[in-house]
Design a protein around this motif. Structure first.
Motif: not given
Length: 235
Positions: A81-82, A84, A86, A116, A135-137
């Motif tokens: 997340e940090k 970005n 995937k 989190k 998550t999205d990533n």
């Protein structure tokens, strides 16, 4: 075997097995060790080598040998997340930690990311043998299998080799196991581990890995990082 929750030197918890006098993580600091070995010298290096730390949707595929408490998966999720990035994450574990034990671990609190904590819980609550977008990533697949049963070929950019130490489970640190590991990696893929034993380094080299010693985490002088430099694998 009896298992106990203990607090390590950096305030983070881990699981201790009295019969083996062995922990799931370093008693000198579970979180410190995980970040040093697997994020600093694993994830960050792999992103650099593959030049995939970008915004074009490229994924990095990670195989974790010893899903255990889920700490390595959790900090990888946070780092993804940090930066970005995937991540497609596969965690292999033959003997899963119980949900009652998971509830006693303090990683979200110690990392100051209580917002989190739901992600950490989701890592453990999702079913085995299926893929889930946490998550999205970060996409996770947990596989309940012995390390010797892994059949993947050229599937991963990075392996977190976090098995119990060779002192208590020497069968997990053999040429046969590292043959499976090098086959599972893509060309230029890397494997990182907290171990720096000479026998481990020689077993890695014997199957074709280029092995380097790196400074270890707190309480440990060295660790190992191994690189697969070609598609040629010893049979």
């Amino acid at each position: 075997m009896k298992r106990e929750i203990i607090i390590t030197a950096d305030g983070s918890s881990t699981i201790h097995i009295p019969e083996w006098n062995e922990q799931y993580h370093s008693k000198h600091g579970a979180i410190q060790e995980a970040y040093h070995v697997f994020i600093k010298h694993g994830l960050h290096q792999s992103c650099h080598v593959e030049d995939i730390r970008n915004t074009d949707g490229s994924k990095i595929s990670i195989l974790e040998i010893g899903f255990g408490t889920g700490l390595n998966a959790f900090i990888t999720l946070l780092e993804a997340e940090k930066i970005n990035q995937k991540v497609n994450y596969v965690g292999v574990e033959a003997y899963p930690v119980s949900l009652e034990e998971i509830k006693q671990l303090n990683y979200a609190t110690t990392l100051n990311v209580t917002n989190k904590d739901s992600f950490f819980k989701k890592l453990h609550n999702v079913s085995w043998e299926e893929s889930y977008a946490i998550t999205d990533n970060f996409k996770l697949t947990k596989r309940k299998q012995l390390f010797s049963e892994i059949k993947d070929e050229q599937a991963f950019n990075l392996i977190y080799f976090d098995a119990f130490g060779a002192r208590v489970q020497p069968e997990l640190w053999t040429e046969d196991i590292f043959q499976i590991m090098i086959k599972a990696l893509k060309p230029n893929g890397i494997l990182v581990t907290y171990s720096a034993k000479g026998s481990v380094r020689r077993a890695m080299q014997s199957v074709g890995f280029l092995v380097e010693k790196l400074p270890g985490p707190p309480g440990k002088r060295e660790m190992l990082r191994a690189t697969k430099h070609s598609t040629k694998v010893m049979s």
